[in-house]
Motif scaffolding. Structure first.
Motif, mmCIF file in Angstrom:
data_model
loop_
_atom_site.group_PDB
_atom_site.id
_atom_site.type_symbol
_atom_site.label_atom_id
_atom_site.label_comp_id
_atom_site.label_asym_id
_atom_site.label_seq_id
_atom_site.Cartn_x
_atom_site.Cartn_y
_atom_site.Cartn_z
ATOM 1 N N THR A 192 0.831 -1.204 0.000
ATOM 2 C CA THR A 192 0.000 0.000 0.000
ATOM 3 C C THR A 192 0.864 1.252 0.000
ATOM 4 N N ALA A 228 1.247 4.082 -3.036
ATOM 5 C CA ALA A 228 1.069 5.510 -2.767
ATOM 6 C C ALA A 228 2.278 6.314 -3.237
ATOM 7 N N VAL A 262 2.040 6.553 -7.088
ATOM 8 C CA VAL A 262 1.054 7.542 -7.529
ATOM 9 C C VAL A 262 1.575 8.949 -7.310
ATOM 10 N N ALA A 278 -4.073 11.733 -7.223
ATOM 11 C CA ALA A 278 -5.038 10.916 -7.950
ATOM 12 C C ALA A 278 -5.398 9.664 -7.150
ATOM 13 N N GLN A 279 -6.522 9.053 -7.505
ATOM 14 C CA GLN A 279 -6.957 7.806 -6.897
ATOM 15 C C GLN A 279 -6.581 6.649 -7.814
ATOM 16 N N LEU A 280 -5.872 5.685 -7.269
ATOM 17 C CA LEU A 280 -5.398 4.549 -8.048
ATOM 18 C C LEU A 280 -6.518 3.539 -8.292
ATOM 19 N N VAL A 281 -6.599 3.080 -9.540
ATOM 20 C CA VAL A 281 -7.549 2.037 -9.915
ATOM 21 C C VAL A 281 -6.772 0.907 -10.588
ATOM 22 N N GLN A 341 -15.103 5.254 -11.656
ATOM 23 C CA GLN A 341 -14.807 5.647 -10.283
ATOM 24 C C GLN A 341 -14.001 4.521 -9.656
ATOM 25 N N PRO A 342 -13.311 4.788 -8.566
ATOM 26 C CA PRO A 342 -12.565 3.703 -7.911
ATOM 27 C C PRO A 342 -13.516 2.633 -7.394
ATOM 28 N N GLN A 356 -10.854 -2.429 -3.283
ATOM 29 C CA GLN A 356 -9.750 -3.317 -3.620
ATOM 30 C C GLN A 356 -10.192 -4.777 -3.634
ATOM 31 N N GLY A 359 -8.648 12.688 -12.234
ATOM 32 C CA GLY A 359 -8.520 12.320 -10.837
ATOM 33 C C GLY A 359 -8.311 10.841 -10.617
ATOM 34 N N LEU A 360 -8.465 10.038 -11.673
ATOM 35 C CA LEU A 360 -8.168 8.615 -11.580
ATOM 36 C C LEU A 360 -6.829 8.332 -12.252
#
Length: 254
Positions: free
Chosen positions: A49, A53, A56, A63-66, A81-82, A85, A100-101
């Protein structure tokens, strides 16, 4: 002082937040020391994790990781959208048009492919091992990008660090599978020792992208197998008899 995260970028994707990362700059220890981004590597989940981070932050801060649950398929999903997990879809590519993704795929010899249509604001990421590559994972990604408004002739793609032909020995059965799939695939194999060949995964993936008639393809030309300080490698770990191996992550976002 901690080693900085190392990011490899492609000229064709200049102006798009993206990066192919190796193993330098992470917090994992032991056989997967460094920036291991693979949850299936036997690593501490907290370390993975933290590494994700860090990755990214180095490529697309904030940004939000997908990501997806990779299964060596040709399947591509669209990320609007995310998702949790624990509920990641099983696929080997993903696309988005949502700022943002940041899309991520993990590899350890397979070819990571990042794609973008700047004008449409659509990006994609694909994990192209040999199974996904021959199955058409890059074609699925391009089609999914078009569904979001991308135009094929504007899409550019870059192939990141992966196992090179000199390091990728396969047997006759492997070669026959490719040669039976399409005329001309013989060109991706160089003769090796008796009954064996060396397969050009990067070249094959690039050819599939070229055949799709997109706007441009760039190869980074970095071999994961011999460069143990920079990259994780499944095949290297196997040859060494190691019980585990790390995964590097490749990212692209808007």
């Amino acid at each position: 002082m901690a080693e900085p995260v190392e990011v490899f970028r492609a000229a064709l994707l200049d102006g798009v937040a993206h990066g192919f990362l190796g193993r330098r700059g992470g917090v994992s220890q032991g056989l997967v020391a460094g920036l291991n981004a693979g949850l299936g590597a036997g690593d501490d989940d907290a370390a993975v994790t933290s590494n994700r981070a860090l990755a990214v932050e180095a490529v697309c801060p904030g940004a939000q990781l997908v990501t997806v649950y990779q299964v060596h398929s040709a399947d591509c999903v669209t990320a609007l959208q995310p998702w949790p997990q624990a509920n990641r879809p099983q696929a080997d590519a993903l696309v988005t048009d949502r700022p943002g993704l940041v899309l991520g795929v993990v590899t350890a010899d397979c070819a990571p492919v990042l794609l973008a249509d700047r004008a449409a604001g659509v990006v994609g990421a694909a994990h192209a091992g040999w199974k996904g590559a021959i199955g058409g994972v890059t074609d699925s990604t391009i089609t999914a990008m078009e569904a979001l408004g991308a135009q094929r002739e504007r899409i550019v793609a870059a192939i990141g660090p992966c196992i090179a032909q000199a390091s990728y020995e396969v047997d006759d059965t492997f070669r026959q599978r490719f040669c039976q799939a399409a005329p001309g695939n013989e060109r991706f194999f160089a003769a090796g020792r008796a009954g064996h060949w060396h397969f050009d995964l990067e070249g094959y993936v690039a050819a599939r992208l070229d055949d799709a008639e997109i706007g441009g393809v760039e190869r980074l030309g970095r071999d994961t197998y011999p460069d143990a300080e920079r990259f994780f490698s499944f095949r290297r770990a196997t040859h060494r008899g190691e019980p585990s191996y790390g995964r590097q992550i490749s990212l692209i976002g808007l």
